[in-house]
Design an enzyme around this catalytic site. Structure first.
Site, PDB file in Angstrom:
ATOM      1  N   LYS A  37       0.839  -1.194   0.000  1.00 56.29           N
ATOM      2  CA  LYS A  37       0.000   0.000   0.000  1.00 56.29           C
ATOM      3  C   LYS A  37       0.880   1.253   0.000  1.00 56.29           C
ATOM      4  CE  LYS A  37      -3.943   1.940   2.581  1.00 56.29           C
ATOM      5  NZ  LYS A  37      -4.879   1.697   3.704  1.00 56.29           N
ATOM      6  N   SER A  81      -9.828   2.225   2.270  1.00 56.28           N
ATOM      7  CA  SER A  81      -8.591   2.765   1.711  1.00 56.28           C
ATOM      8  C   SER A  81      -7.617   1.727   1.168  1.00 56.28           C
ATOM      9  CB  SER A  81      -7.890   3.655   2.739  1.00 56.28           C
ATOM     10  OG  SER A  81      -7.211   2.919   3.722  1.00 56.28           O
ATOM     11  N   SER A  99     -10.263  -0.662   6.954  1.00 52.78           N
ATOM     12  CA  SER A  99      -9.689  -0.536   5.615  1.00 52.78           C
ATOM     13  C   SER A  99      -8.932  -1.749   5.106  1.00 52.78           C
ATOM     14  CB  SER A  99      -8.778   0.688   5.551  1.00 52.78           C
ATOM     15  OG  SER A  99      -9.539   1.861   5.632  1.00 52.78           O
TER      16      SER A  99
END
Length: 465
Positions: free
Chosen positions: A82, A155, A179
């Site tokens: 990420k 997210s 998330s």
């Protein structure tokens, strides 16, 4: 083997074949890069693809393995990270236009540990702005590979989509209010939100530090746990990291004899939409068929913490962003700008009330583990989460807490969870559920998840891309 098969092989299978020489890390990495090149223009899962360095990583792994230097199950495995996790010399944007050109001078601890394990870093994965609820207008939105008109999750959506679509073997996400879990459920991948502090957050762009966790997303519970073992553990650079090693993964038995699982029918069936209830009932039946003792319990209400999440996370996030907000508020997207702006109206009394709710919930919930091993809950109470429907919910102060009633409370309590694929709705969009365990008992979550996945094939389904 065909590209698609290489891109959907498990960590255990790849590790075995790398060790025997039946497969090459370079071959597998090339297959993933070709798949990224083909799918990413439509899915927008990656913000940065590291083709050249990934092939160099793979070549190094191949040479080491050929010399018998085996670093463990992640040696040569292609992984995405990420894009709020620092990578030395590689842009790390946190999904923010302000940080578009930020290049860290060091690797986050989790990246250092992946490199030490011999993993191949494919690239940096797309996310909502500042790990929040919405993409920055200057960044592309991640697309759900199962149905492009549906939400891809919160997210860590790039991590989930890349994993589901075979654009990496596994990935790292982060979770402050759901998330890891919501993208996992929306994309039929397996995600572990570890115990708070189980994984170092040194070098990870924070959202709300007392709620933040970093964890693995993969296509099976076993794969997710392999990644967790590589990244977790004490860290001298992070004083919040728990000083406890992660146990070795032991292959789960095909049954769950003696495992006690609790569920609250009032907190689940009475408040979820029919497709979610159907998946939840099927999951309970599967656990019972595997020998688990499934029993009804009365869980503490989660709505108070879900409703208080923004008031609590907002001030923590405002401290994180104080160098650029409100001085550069115009460069922020709407959702994170409103969260940060509202933080300045939150009083100490407001925070004290939420802290009291946090302590009561955490203590009451933990007491259930005197009689239980696991608690099973939905991830989302709603189905049919089209992009239009989610956009309406996102700015509804009345409706949004309900959406996160099963996720945000476990950021407050710090309990570990695993999200497992459990079925699909009428539009062909996945629906998952989660198991919650005692603090630091991620191994039990992985074993229970593996047992469930030995009896079902939801985790083996592939999106139509």
């Amino acid at each position: 083997m065909e590209e698609i098969d290489l891109c959907y092989a498990s960590i255990s299978d790849l590790s075995r074949d790398f060790g025997s020489g039946a497969l090459s890390p370079v071959e597998v990495t090339r297959a993933h890069l070709e798949r990224i090149d083909r799918l990413n223009p439509d899915l927008e899962a990656y913000l940065t693809v590291l083709a050249e360095s990934a092939l160099a990583d793979a070549q190094r792994a191949e040479e080491e393995l050929s010399r018998g230097e085996h670093r463990g199950p992640l040696h040569g495995i292609p992984i995405g990270v990420k894009d709020l996790v620092y990578t030395e010399g590689i842009p790390t944007t946190a999904g923010m236009s302000i940080h578009r050109n930020f290049i860290p001078a060091f690797d986050a601890t989790v990246v250092s540990r992946l490199r030490r394990a011999g993993a191949v870093l494919l690239g940096k994965l797309n996310l909502c702005e500042a790990a929040g609820g919405e993409y920055h207008p200057d960044f592309p939105a991640v697309v759900n590979p199962w149905n492009a008109s549906y939400w891809a999750g919160a997210s860590s959506s790039g991590s989930a989509v890349a994993t589901a679509a075979g654009m990496c073997t596994a990935s790292l996400g982060s979770d402050t209010g759901g998330s890891i879990r919501t993208p996992s459920t929306m994309n039929a991948v397996t995600g572990i939100k570890p115990t708070w502090g189980r994984v170092s957050v040194h070098g990870v762009f924070a959202m709300a530090p007392s709620l933040d966790t970093v964890g693995p997303m993969a296509r099976s519970a076993e794969d997710a746990y392999h990644v967790l073992r590589a990244i977790a553990g004490p860290d001298v650079n992070d004083p919040t990291a728990v000083r406890a090693e992660v146990p070795d993964y032991a292959v789960a038995p095909s049954d769950m004899q003696g495992i006690r699982i609790g569920f609250d029918p009032t907190a689940t069936f009475d408040v979820v939409e029919p497709p979610v209830a159907e998946v939840f009932r099927d999951a309970l039946a599967t656990f019972e068929s595997l020998g688990a003792d499934v029993c009804q319990v009365s869980l503490p209400s989660t709505m108070g913490l879900a409703a208080g999440w923004g008031a609590y996370a907002g001030p923590e996030a405002a401290v994180v962003h104080e160098e650029t907000f409100p001085s550069r508020a115009g460069e922020y997207g709407r959702w994170i700008r409103e969260l940060l702006g509202s933080a300045y109206a939150v009083s100490g009394i407001d925070i004290a009330r939420i802290e009291d709710e946090r302590r009561v919930f955490s203590g009451t919930f933990e007491a259930h583990f005197e009689d239980l091993d696991l608690v099973v809950l939905p991830v989302l109470p709603v189905a049919d989460l089209t992009l239009d429907r989610f956009a309406q919910l996102l700015y509804s102060s009345d409706d949004l807490p309900n959406v996160f009633r099963y996720t945000a409370p476990f950021n407050f309590s710090g309990n570990p969870t695993i999200t497992l694929p459990g079925g699909f709705d009428g539009a062909g969009v996945p629906i998952g559920f989660q198991l919650v365990a005692r603090h630091l008992d991620e191994l039990l979550l992985a074993r229970a998840g593996s047992a469930f996945q030995s009896a079902t094939d939801w985790h083996l389904r592939r999106p139509p891309v």
